[in-house]
Motif scaffolding. Structure first.
Motif, PDB file in Angstrom:
ATOM      1  N   GLY A  75       0.866  -1.175   0.000  1.00 57.70           N
ATOM      2  CA  GLY A  75       0.000   0.000   0.000  1.00 57.70           C
ATOM      3  C   GLY A  75       0.896   1.216   0.000  1.00 57.70           C
ATOM      4  N   ASP A  76       0.326   2.397   0.212  1.00 60.64           N
ATOM      5  CA  ASP A  76       1.102   3.633   0.225  1.00 60.64           C
ATOM      6  C   ASP A  76       1.552   3.916   1.653  1.00 60.64           C
ATOM      7  N   ASP A  77       2.848   3.733   1.913  1.00 60.91           N
ATOM      8  CA  ASP A  77       3.327   3.860   3.289  1.00 60.91           C
ATOM      9  C   ASP A  77       3.310   5.296   3.787  1.00 60.91           C
ATOM     10  N   VAL A  78       3.402   6.290   2.899  1.00 57.97           N
ATOM     11  CA  VAL A  78       3.324   7.685   3.342  1.00 57.97           C
ATOM     12  C   VAL A  78       1.970   7.952   3.987  1.00 57.97           C
ATOM     13  N   GLY A 114       0.455   5.541   5.482  1.00 55.37           N
ATOM     14  CA  GLY A 114       0.351   4.519   6.521  1.00 55.37           C
ATOM     15  C   GLY A 114      -0.442   3.310   6.095  1.00 55.37           C
ATOM     16  N   ASP A 115      -0.583   3.113   4.766  1.00 59.79           N
ATOM     17  CA  ASP A 115      -1.489   2.082   4.238  1.00 59.79           C
ATOM     18  C   ASP A 115      -0.788   0.796   3.823  1.00 59.79           C
ATOM     19  N   ASP A 116       0.518   0.697   4.000  1.00 59.61           N
ATOM     20  CA  ASP A 116       1.208  -0.508   3.544  1.00 59.61           C
ATOM     21  C   ASP A 116       1.172  -1.555   4.655  1.00 59.61           C
ATOM     22  N   PRO A 117       0.409  -2.636   4.477  1.00 60.78           N
ATOM     23  CA  PRO A 117       0.251  -3.610   5.558  1.00 60.78           C
ATOM     24  C   PRO A 117       1.534  -4.354   5.906  1.00 60.78           C
ATOM     25  N   THR A 118       2.397  -4.564   4.916  1.00 62.83           N
ATOM     26  CA  THR A 118       3.642  -5.286   5.193  1.00 62.83           C
ATOM     27  C   THR A 118       4.601  -4.401   5.981  1.00 62.83           C
ATOM     28  N   VAL A 119       4.671  -3.124   5.642  1.00 63.85           N
ATOM     29  CA  VAL A 119       5.482  -2.187   6.422  1.00 63.85           C
ATOM     30  C   VAL A 119       4.967  -2.123   7.857  1.00 63.85           C
ATOM     31  N   ASN A 120       3.647  -2.013   8.004  1.00 64.61           N
ATOM     32  CA  ASN A 120       3.074  -1.926   9.350  1.00 64.61           C
ATOM     33  C   ASN A 120       3.374  -3.185  10.161  1.00 64.61           C
ATOM     34  N   ARG A 121       3.320  -4.323   9.495  1.00 59.03           N
ATOM     35  CA  ARG A 121       3.602  -5.587  10.185  1.00 59.03           C
ATOM     36  C   ARG A 121       5.068  -5.651  10.608  1.00 59.03           C
ATOM     37  N   LEU A 167      13.984  14.472   4.930  1.00 60.51           N
ATOM     38  CA  LEU A 167      15.200  13.882   4.359  1.00 60.51           C
ATOM     39  C   LEU A 167      14.927  13.051   3.102  1.00 60.51           C
ATOM     40  N   GLY A 168      13.676  13.006   2.657  1.00 57.43           N
ATOM     41  CA  GLY A 168      13.362  12.294   1.423  1.00 57.43           C
ATOM     42  C   GLY A 168      13.173  10.809   1.592  1.00 57.43           C
ATOM     43  N   GLY A 169      12.881  10.353   2.814  1.00 64.76           N
ATOM     44  CA  GLY A 169      12.775   8.926   3.069  1.00 64.76           C
ATOM     45  C   GLY A 169      11.368   8.379   3.071  1.00 64.76           C
ATOM     46  N   GLY A 170      10.383   9.232   2.762  1.00 63.87           N
ATOM     47  CA  GLY A 170       9.012   8.730   2.687  1.00 63.87           C
ATOM     48  C   GLY A 170       8.831   7.890   1.433  1.00 63.87           C
ATOM     49  N   MET A 171       8.576   6.590   1.597  1.00 62.16           N
ATOM     50  CA  MET A 171       8.450   5.685   0.453  1.00 62.16           C
ATOM     51  C   MET A 171       6.995   5.313   0.247  1.00 62.16           C
ATOM     52  N   ARG A 172       6.650   4.927  -0.927  1.00 60.41           N
ATOM     53  CA  ARG A 172       5.256   4.570  -1.247  1.00 60.41           C
ATOM     54  C   ARG A 172       5.038   3.073  -1.014  1.00 60.41           C
ATOM     55  N   GLN A 173       5.057   2.242  -2.042  1.00 58.80           N
ATOM     56  CA  GLN A 173       4.802   0.805  -1.847  1.00 58.80           C
ATOM     57  C   GLN A 173       6.051   0.120  -1.312  1.00 58.80           C
ATOM     58  N   ALA A 174       6.363   0.439  -0.067  1.00 54.07           N
ATOM     59  CA  ALA A 174       7.604  -0.035   0.546  1.00 54.07           C
ATOM     60  C   ALA A 174       7.481  -1.443   1.097  1.00 54.07           C
ATOM     61  N   GLY A 175       6.325  -2.061   0.925  1.00 54.28           N
ATOM     62  CA  GLY A 175       6.140  -3.425   1.411  1.00 54.28           C
ATOM     63  C   GLY A 175       7.107  -4.423   0.812  1.00 54.28           C
TER      64      GLY A 175
END
Length: 334
Positions: free
Chosen positions: A29-32, A34-41, A227-235
């Protein structure tokens, strides 16, 4: 590079077939947002594993460390850290250039620790002539050296007594935990924040987690965005991190064993070699570094041509690779 024994760093590892499969199948999902479930996990798992309230995924350890320092310190504040610390020597001066934070350097002793009396003496008085000392930053491991738990307890106790926050650059904290026969939660207890790489010995292609209290992580999220570290589909990156935490921690023992064999073999060749977890420091004259590096490369072994020469074992170097490296060293030194 197939067929090459690469001892330059544990950053050179390549994702395994199992890790690649996990990445390919990752729910994203879009981690910026907060929607990426794998990042959240991953963040929830890391927070629990390390014993912190929250965690935040960064693309790199350099950015994670800088975001941590920027979250603890304001412009013009000061951090006390070691002269050999990665944040001081190898991160492009980012704490000063981008964070406007002054480094107050204390020499690292031979075992990697900072003399705590020197740390306390470096704390500035409350006077407008001086920057405000806000943070003590340590590193574990540091060039493979492990900071003992008792020392960490004493250092964090000093910081609390002097109203300093504490940050731990734990890029290789799992190596320290394996060496100390403990877990990362025990080694990180007492710190306000910890940065831990999922790459290096754990073998992911990218990714670092920053850990701390929920309020601190919210502040760090703002720093990450700046710092430019906000990633989108970072899962796809987070899936590699989850796989590494579930499969690649205990196998770090193999890296330590291979490093011990490498150090032993170099000593048998009459060389001075210091063993630090998964690193071996080979003491050679500076004028020999370039020729040794070229000789090793011709024999299918990659090293950094420096003096001392740091040799690093990792999941892409097996016991046979160590023997091949020792044969190449032997043909040079003999």
């Amino acid at each position: 590079m197939d067929g090459v024994v690469d001892l330059r760093s544990d950053t050179v590892t390549r994702p395994s077939a199992g890790m690649r499969k996990a990445m390919a199948q990752a729910e994203v999902g879009d981690d910026v947002f907060g929607d990426d479930p794998t990042v959240n996990r991953l963040q929830e798992h890391a927070a629990s594993l390390f014993g912190f309230e929250a965690a935040l995924l960064f693309p790199t350890g350099t950015q994670s460390n800088l975001a941590a320092l920027m979250s603890h310190c304001q412009r013009g504040d000061e951090v006390i850290l070691g002269s050999e610390a990665h944040s001081y020597r190898y991160e492009g001066g980012g704490l000063a250039v981008l964070g406007s934070i002054q480094p107050q350097v204390v020499p690292n002793r031979a075992d990697g620790t900072l003399e705590l009396a020197a740390v306390e003496a470096a704390i500035k008085p409350d006077d407008p002539h001086f920057p405000r000392t806000r943070l003590l930053a340590l590193e574990n491991t540091i060039t493979g050296r492990v900071l003992p738990r008792k020392y960490l307890e004493e250092a964090t106790a000093l910081a609390r007594r002097r109203n300093l926050a504490t940050h731990l650059d734990g890029a290789r904290i799992f190596n320290a935990a394996i060496h100390e026969k403990t877990n990362v939660k025990a080694l990180c207890a007492g710190f306000d924040s910890v940065s831990s790489c999922l790459s290096k010995g754990l073998g992911t292609p990218a990714g670092t987690v920053l850990l701390g209290k929920k309020e601190f992580i919210q502040t760090a999220k703002r720093a990450r965005k700046i710092l430019g570290g906000g990633m989108r589909q970072a899962g796809v990156i987070a899936a590699a991190g989850l796989y590494a935490l579930e499969n690649n921690v205990e196998r770090l023992r193999e890296d330590h064993e291979n490093a011990a064999r490498l150090a032993k073999g170099l000593r048998e060749l009459g060389q001075e070699a210091q063993l630090n977890t998964n690193m071996v420091l080979l003491k050679i004259p500076a004028e020999k570094a370039a020729s040794l590096g070229e000789h090793m490369k011709k024999n299918g072994v990659l090293v950094l041509a420096r003096a001392p020469m740091r040799l690093v074992t990792h999941l892409d170097v097996d016991a046979a690779g160590i023997e091949r490296a020792l044969q190449a060293f032997g043909s040079f030194f003999r």
